[in-house]
Enzyme design. Structure first.
Site, PDB file in Angstrom:
ATOM      1  N   LYS A 149      48.877 118.389  31.798  1.00  0.00           N
ATOM      2  CA  LYS A 149      48.431 117.566  30.670  1.00  0.00           C
ATOM      3  C   LYS A 149      46.675 117.424  31.655  1.00  0.00           C
ATOM      4  CE  LYS A 149      51.370 114.027  31.144  1.00  0.00           C
ATOM      5  NZ  LYS A 149      52.936 115.256  30.967  1.00  0.00           N
ATOM      6  N   ILE A 150      47.465 116.782  33.194  1.00  0.00           N
ATOM      7  CA  ILE A 150      45.665 116.808  33.880  1.00  0.00           C
ATOM      8  C   ILE A 150      45.341 118.146  33.870  1.00  0.00           C
ATOM      9  CG2 ILE A 150      45.065 116.458  36.294  1.00  0.00           C
ATOM     10  CD1 ILE A 150      47.336 114.574  36.749  1.00  0.00           C
ATOM     11  N   ASP A 169      50.160 129.880  33.959  1.00  0.00           N
ATOM     12  CA  ASP A 169      50.828 128.820  33.154  1.00  0.00           C
ATOM     13  C   ASP A 169      51.630 129.266  31.969  1.00  0.00           C
ATOM     14  OD1 ASP A 169      52.890 126.874  32.102  1.00  0.00           O
ATOM     15  OD2 ASP A 169      50.727 125.418  32.341  1.00  0.00           O
ATOM     16  N   CYS A 228      45.273 118.248  44.385  1.00  0.00           N
ATOM     17  CA  CYS A 228      45.518 117.276  43.528  1.00  0.00           C
ATOM     18  C   CYS A 228      46.252 116.786  42.755  1.00  0.00           C
ATOM     19  CB  CYS A 228      44.185 116.408  43.028  1.00  0.00           C
ATOM     20  SG  CYS A 228      42.401 116.170  43.553  1.00  0.00           S
ATOM     21  N   ARG A 230      50.706 118.388  44.713  1.00  0.00           N
ATOM     22  CA  ARG A 230      51.363 117.606  45.368  1.00  0.00           C
ATOM     23  C   ARG A 230      50.917 118.377  46.336  1.00  0.00           C
ATOM     24  NH1 ARG A 230      52.660 113.747  43.339  1.00  0.00           N
ATOM     25  NH2 ARG A 230      53.318 112.551  42.346  1.00  0.00           N
ATOM     26  N   ASP A 254      43.460 115.713  48.294  1.00  0.00           N
ATOM     27  CA  ASP A 254      44.278 114.097  48.087  1.00  0.00           C
ATOM     28  C   ASP A 254      45.924 114.501  48.414  1.00  0.00           C
ATOM     29  OD1 ASP A 254      43.765 112.022  46.935  1.00  0.00           O
ATOM     30  OD2 ASP A 254      45.014 112.641  44.938  1.00  0.00           O
ATOM     31  N   GLU A 259      53.432 112.640  54.158  1.00  0.00           N
ATOM     32  CA  GLU A 259      52.022 111.407  54.340  1.00  0.00           C
ATOM     33  C   GLU A 259      52.836 110.736  54.620  1.00  0.00           C
ATOM     34  OE1 GLU A 259      51.120 111.730  49.997  1.00  0.00           O
ATOM     35  OE2 GLU A 259      50.338 113.695  49.185  1.00  0.00           O
ATOM     36  N   HIS A 278      45.340 110.646  48.814  1.00  0.00           N
ATOM     37  CA  HIS A 278      46.564 111.019  48.053  1.00  0.00           C
ATOM     38  C   HIS A 278      45.942 109.756  46.615  1.00  0.00           C
ATOM     39  CE1 HIS A 278      50.796 111.104  46.095  1.00  0.00           C
ATOM     40  NE2 HIS A 278      50.338 111.251  45.582  1.00  0.00           N
ATOM     41  N   LEU A 279      44.875 109.540  46.323  1.00  0.00           N
ATOM     42  CA  LEU A 279      44.175 108.651  45.794  1.00  0.00           C
ATOM     43  C   LEU A 279      43.912 109.385  43.905  1.00  0.00           C
ATOM     44  CD1 LEU A 279      40.750 107.736  47.961  1.00  0.00           C
ATOM     45  CD2 LEU A 279      43.280 106.657  47.221  1.00  0.00           C
ATOM     46  N   GLY A 280      45.090 110.440  43.557  1.00  0.00           N
ATOM     47  CA  GLY A 280      44.373 110.776  42.474  1.00  0.00           C
ATOM     48  C   GLY A 280      44.610 109.277  41.429  1.00  0.00           C
ATOM     49  N   ALA A 281      45.427 108.491  41.880  1.00  0.00           N
ATOM     50  CA  ALA A 281      45.947 107.377  40.200  1.00  0.00           C
ATOM     51  C   ALA A 281      45.161 106.845  41.012  1.00  0.00           C
ATOM     52  CB  ALA A 281      47.443 107.977  40.856  1.00  0.00           C
TER      53      ALA A 281
HETATM   54  N1  LIG Z   1      47.242 112.979  43.173  1.00  0.00           N
HETATM   55  C1  LIG Z   1      47.739 112.102  42.481  1.00  0.00           C
HETATM   56  O1  LIG Z   1      47.690 110.420  42.960  1.00  0.00           O
HETATM   57  C2  LIG Z   1      48.534 112.377  41.164  1.00  0.00           C
HETATM   58  C3  LIG Z   1      48.332 112.105  39.655  1.00  0.00           C
HETATM   59  C4  LIG Z   1      48.754 111.904  38.747  1.00  0.00           C
HETATM   60  C5  LIG Z   1      49.549 113.304  38.862  1.00  0.00           C
HETATM   61  N2  LIG Z   1      49.936 113.956  40.314  1.00  0.00           N
HETATM   62  C6  LIG Z   1      50.503 115.850  40.375  1.00  0.00           C
HETATM   63  O2  LIG Z   1      49.904 116.195  39.537  1.00  0.00           O
HETATM   64  C7  LIG Z   1      50.835 116.891  38.957  1.00  0.00           C
HETATM   65  C8  LIG Z   1      50.549 117.396  37.648  1.00  0.00           C
HETATM   66  O3  LIG Z   1      50.465 116.564  36.551  1.00  0.00           O
HETATM   67  P1  LIG Z   1      50.798 116.627  35.120  1.00  0.00           P
HETATM   68  O4  LIG Z   1      51.158 115.229  34.184  1.00  0.00           O
HETATM   69  O5  LIG Z   1      49.443 117.450  34.630  1.00  0.00           O
HETATM   70  O6  LIG Z   1      52.072 117.229  34.731  1.00  0.00           O
HETATM   71  P2  LIG Z   1      52.595 118.444  33.582  1.00  0.00           P
HETATM   72  O7  LIG Z   1      54.109 118.481  33.634  1.00  0.00           O
HETATM   73  O8  LIG Z   1      51.468 117.361  32.263  1.00  0.00           O
HETATM   74  O9  LIG Z   1      51.932 119.613  33.349  1.00  0.00           O
HETATM   75  C9  LIG Z   1      52.281 120.057  34.900  1.00  0.00           C
HETATM   76  C10 LIG Z   1      52.102 121.651  34.391  1.00  0.00           C
HETATM   77  O10 LIG Z   1      52.202 122.842  35.006  1.00  0.00           O
HETATM   78  C11 LIG Z   1      53.170 123.704  34.876  1.00  0.00           C
HETATM   79  N3  LIG Z   1      53.978 124.851  35.368  1.00  0.00           N
HETATM   80  C12 LIG Z   1      55.343 124.436  35.392  1.00  0.00           C
HETATM   81  N4  LIG Z   1      55.401 125.217  36.722  1.00  0.00           N
HETATM   82  C13 LIG Z   1      53.999 125.589  36.973  1.00  0.00           C
HETATM   83  C14 LIG Z   1      54.225 127.351  37.479  1.00  0.00           C
HETATM   84  N5  LIG Z   1      55.148 127.853  38.641  1.00  0.00           N
HETATM   85  N6  LIG Z   1      53.096 128.236  37.200  1.00  0.00           N
HETATM   86  C15 LIG Z   1      52.293 127.489  36.496  1.00  0.00           C
HETATM   87  N7  LIG Z   1      52.640 126.573  35.950  1.00  0.00           N
HETATM   88  C16 LIG Z   1      53.029 125.528  35.772  1.00  0.00           C
HETATM   89  C17 LIG Z   1      53.752 122.992  33.700  1.00  0.00           C
HETATM   90  O11 LIG Z   1      54.392 124.489  32.313  1.00  0.00           O
HETATM   91  C18 LIG Z   1      52.578 122.699  33.177  1.00  0.00           C
HETATM   92  O12 LIG Z   1      52.599 123.030  32.383  1.00  0.00           O
HETATM   93  C19 LIG Z   1      52.030 116.911  39.060  1.00  0.00           C
HETATM   94  O13 LIG Z   1      52.431 117.833  40.247  1.00  0.00           O
HETATM   95  C20 LIG Z   1      51.839 115.435  39.409  1.00  0.00           C
HETATM   96  O14 LIG Z   1      53.151 115.130  39.571  1.00  0.00           O
HETATM   97  C21 LIG Z   1      48.884 113.846  40.962  1.00  0.00           C
HETATM   98  O1  LIG Z   2      52.912 111.752  40.825  1.00  0.00           O
HETATM   99  C1  LIG Z   2      51.463 110.679  40.980  1.00  0.00           C
HETATM  100  O2  LIG Z   2      51.368 110.069  39.439  1.00  0.00           O
HETATM  101  C2  LIG Z   2      50.932 110.321  41.296  1.00  0.00           C
HETATM  102  O3  LIG Z   2      51.023 111.400  42.777  1.00  0.00           O
HETATM  103  C3  LIG Z   2      50.015 108.882  42.025  1.00  0.00           C
HETATM  104  O4  LIG Z   2      50.444 108.692  43.225  1.00  0.00           O
HETATM  105  P1  LIG Z   2      50.725 107.078  43.751  1.00  0.00           P
HETATM  106  O5  LIG Z   2      51.041 106.522  42.203  1.00  0.00           O
HETATM  107  O6  LIG Z   2      51.755 106.606  44.681  1.00  0.00           O
HETATM  108  O7  LIG Z   2      49.335 106.905  43.450  1.00  0.00           O
END
Ligand SMILES: NC(=O)c1ccc[n+]([C@@H]2O[C@H](COP(=O)([O-])OP(=O)(O)OC[C@H]3O[C@@H](n4cnc5c(N)ncnc54)[C@H](O)[C@@H]3O)[C@@H](O)[C@H]2O)c1
Ligand SMILES: O=C(O)[C@H](O)COP(=O)(O)O
Length: 526
Positions: A149-150, A169, A228, A230, A254, A259, A278-281
């Site tokens: 998604k992201i 991916d 951004c 994990r 991020d 943490e 960790h400000l992504g969200a």
């Molecule tokens: N920084 C933040 O605040 C923040 C906010 C939201 C999400 N996140 C993190 O961002 C990441 C992505 O989130 P998302 O919603 O896009 O998830 P998602 O499940 O939509 O996408 C993850 C993608 O990674 C792929 N994948 C899985 N294992 C893999 C590998 N070994 N190599 C390559 N690709 C692989 C999957 O096929 C999938 O398409 C997650 O780790 C989530 O926790 C961080």
């Molecule tokens: O996985 C998530 O949704 C992000 O890492 C956001 O984490 P947070 O809710 O602590 O900002």
């Protein structure tokens, strides 16, 4: 009234939803021992990424029904431990997608133009234009690791900025990558060719330290890397060493292995490194989205309804759930009913999905039927989360069949339970959108809505039998709300289904069976 503990900072919109059905306590910054001490009082726990929900906390949460993660990642929750205890774990898979993607894009641009350091220098009183000459992203190559998604949103926006896109991916198709304007490549090629690398993958055993000394050595010395996703996907010690040695151009992080970030070489590095806490969200919009999304699910579970984004219930995506919800209630009711008719220990449950149900996903219906079937044995301990595990542990074999032909109803569900005391079956359908009707019991056609207290008899279809049963129930002060007989042939065997206002008094079943013509009687509470 149910009690919900909110242990991380959640938008008020979520608290307002929870307050409709529960007493909500907001206690932020609890130490693990403090959480363990109080969690036993709560039916639900709502968190973000700061609270670590360990096995110990889950075990202390004796009343817990649901853990709601107002965000995506549930790596701070011991999900297997929750599943074993039948606790639903829900998240908000999409609520902060845009926020996280925009943060990654901001990191890419901020790294390219040294915005944080340039800003700090002006605020210190300087006017230094030479130290902050940047680079354009236009026509540069972006390597997107994880095109979910992201990653997809980052790719789409980067495309419009004129970037060339490579993606890695292993779980997505070449067609999907092409739709997003990405060339799907092997990881090594992405590392070698990308000017920018952005990570959008979950942290798993396979992705832990995916970026390490060896993989960093494959990158261009000018490459800039953004995480951004994990903490722990990058080996931070190796990254700091590569940055210091000029083996890589820059990094924007991020998220961190630990943490809040403690002592770290990364803090001492210059404008080539950007660190955010960790400000992504952390946008107003995302926080409203995730708080509402997760609070609604907690509310639903408190009200006894299934959750739409449970991470530990198979096959329950929001789209599937919306369509199947009424049928899941039907499956659960039929499971509960057939389990009580079968009595004893059920060994085989045959489930037949008929009509429009035959083309649907069956897993949620099977889980719901098993939940109903096991209810008599496990009561509130069985739920959508652990029903399949509990059934497997009890040696219940599930056989699923499908028949797409449409009969009297658009979709019917037929359950047959075979156990130590024999075989019984029930069939049900929905009238209109969601009104449950029993359409068959043990092969006899009927048409009754199920009610809380029911009595079923297997009897000979002969004059006087209904009157005798009515008088007998009357003599025990049992009020009949409705009654229907199902038979295949006149004066053959028949089934009588009675809805009664109260539970059948003790001992009356034995009396019913003594009525001439009645061969068996079953009382059921739904
Ligand atoms: N920084 C933040 O605040 C923040 C906010 C939201 C999400 N996140 C993190 O961002 C990441 C992505 O989130 P998302 O919603 O896009 O998830 P998602 O499940 O939509 O996408 C993850 C993608 O990674 C792929 N994948 C899985 N294992 C893999 C590998 N070994 N190599 C390559 N690709 C692989 C999957 O096929 C999938 O398409 C997650 O780790 C989530 O926790 C961080
Ligand atoms: O996985 C998530 O949704 C992000 O890492 C956001 O984490 P947070 O809710 O602590 O900002």
């Amino acid at each position: 009234m149910s009690k919900v503990l909110v242990s991380d900072s959640i938008d008020q919109a979520g608290i307002d939803i929870l307050s409709q059905v529960a007493t909500v306590d907001v206690k932020i910054g609890l130490k693990p021992a403090e959480l363990i001490e109080i969690i036993g009082e709560y039916d639900a726990l709502m968190i973000r990424s700061s609270t670590r929900v360990t096995q110990e906390i889950i075990e202390a949460g004796t009343q817990l029904k649901i853990i709601g993660r107002a965000g995506v990642g549930v790596d701070n929750v011991d999900v297997p431990a929750a599943t074993r205890r039948g606790i639903v774990v829900v998240n908000s898979p999409e609520g902060n997608t845009i926020a996280a993607a925009e943060h990654a894009l901001a990191m890419i641009l901020a790294l390219s133009r040294h915005i944080p350091d340039a800003n700090a220098s002006v605020k210190r009183g300087a006017w230094d234009r030479n130290s902050f000459v940047g680079a354009e992203v236009y026509k540069k190559t972006l390597g997107v690791v994880g095109l979910g998604k992201i990653g997809s949103h980052v790719a789409a926006v980067a495309k419009t900025m004129g970037m060339k896109l490579l993606a890695y991916d292993p779980f997505i198709s070449t067609e999907r990558a092409e739709q997003l304007g990405c060339q799907l490549v092997e990881l090594d090629l992405l590392f070698q060719q990308a000017d920018y690398i952005t990570l959008h993958i979950p942290k798993t055993p396979e992705t832990t330290h995916l970026i390490n000394a060896t993989t960093l050595a494959k990158m261009k010395p000018t490459a800039r890397i953004v995480n951004c996703a994990r903490g722990g996907i990058i080996d931070e010690v190796a990254l700091a060493a590569a940055l210091k040695a000029g083996k890589i151009g820059g990094a924007a992080l991020d998220v961190f292995e630990s943490e809040p970030l403690g002592e770290s070489e990364l803090r001492s590095l210059g404008k080539e490194v950007i660190l955010t806490p960790h400000l992504g969200a952390s946008t107003a919009e995302a926080q409203v989205n995730v708080a509402i999304d997760v609070a609604e699910q907690i509310r639903d579970v408190i009200l006894g309804l299934p959750a739409r984004s449970a991470v530990n219930i198979p096959g329950l995506g929001p789209d599937v759930l919306e369509e199947l919800k009424p049928y899941m209630q039907l499956a659960e009711t039929l499971g509960n009913l057939v389990g009580q008719l079968a009595g004893g220990r059920v060994e085989v449950l045959n489930i037949r999905l008929q009509g429009e149900l035959a083309t649907n996903k069956s897993q949620p219906l099977i889980v719901a039927a098993l939940k109903g079937l096991l209810y008599q044995a496990l009561r509130e301990r069985v739920n959508y989360v652990n029903a399949s595990i509990e059934a497997k542990e009890r040696g219940i074999r599930v056989i699923e069949t499908r028949d797409a032909s449409i009969r009297d109803y658009a979709g019917t569900l037929h359950l047959e339970a075979t156990g130590t005391l024999g075989t019984h079956s029930v069939t049900g359908a929905l009238l209109g959108e969601r009104e449950i009707h029993l359409t068959d019991v043990d092969g006899f056609p009927i048409n009754v809505p199920p009610s809380k207290y029911m009595l079923f008899t297997l009897h000979r279809d002969m004059p006087g039998i209904i009157g005798k049963l009515g008088s007998l129930l009357g003599s025990f002060n049992v009020n009949i709300a409705s009654m229907q007989v199902g038979r295949k042939i006149v004066r053959g065997d028949a089934v009588m289904a009675l809805s009664i206002d109260d539970p059948l008094p003790e001992g009356i079943l034995d009396e019913i069976i003594k009525v001439p013509g009645i061969r068996d009687a079953y009382t059921v509470t739904l």
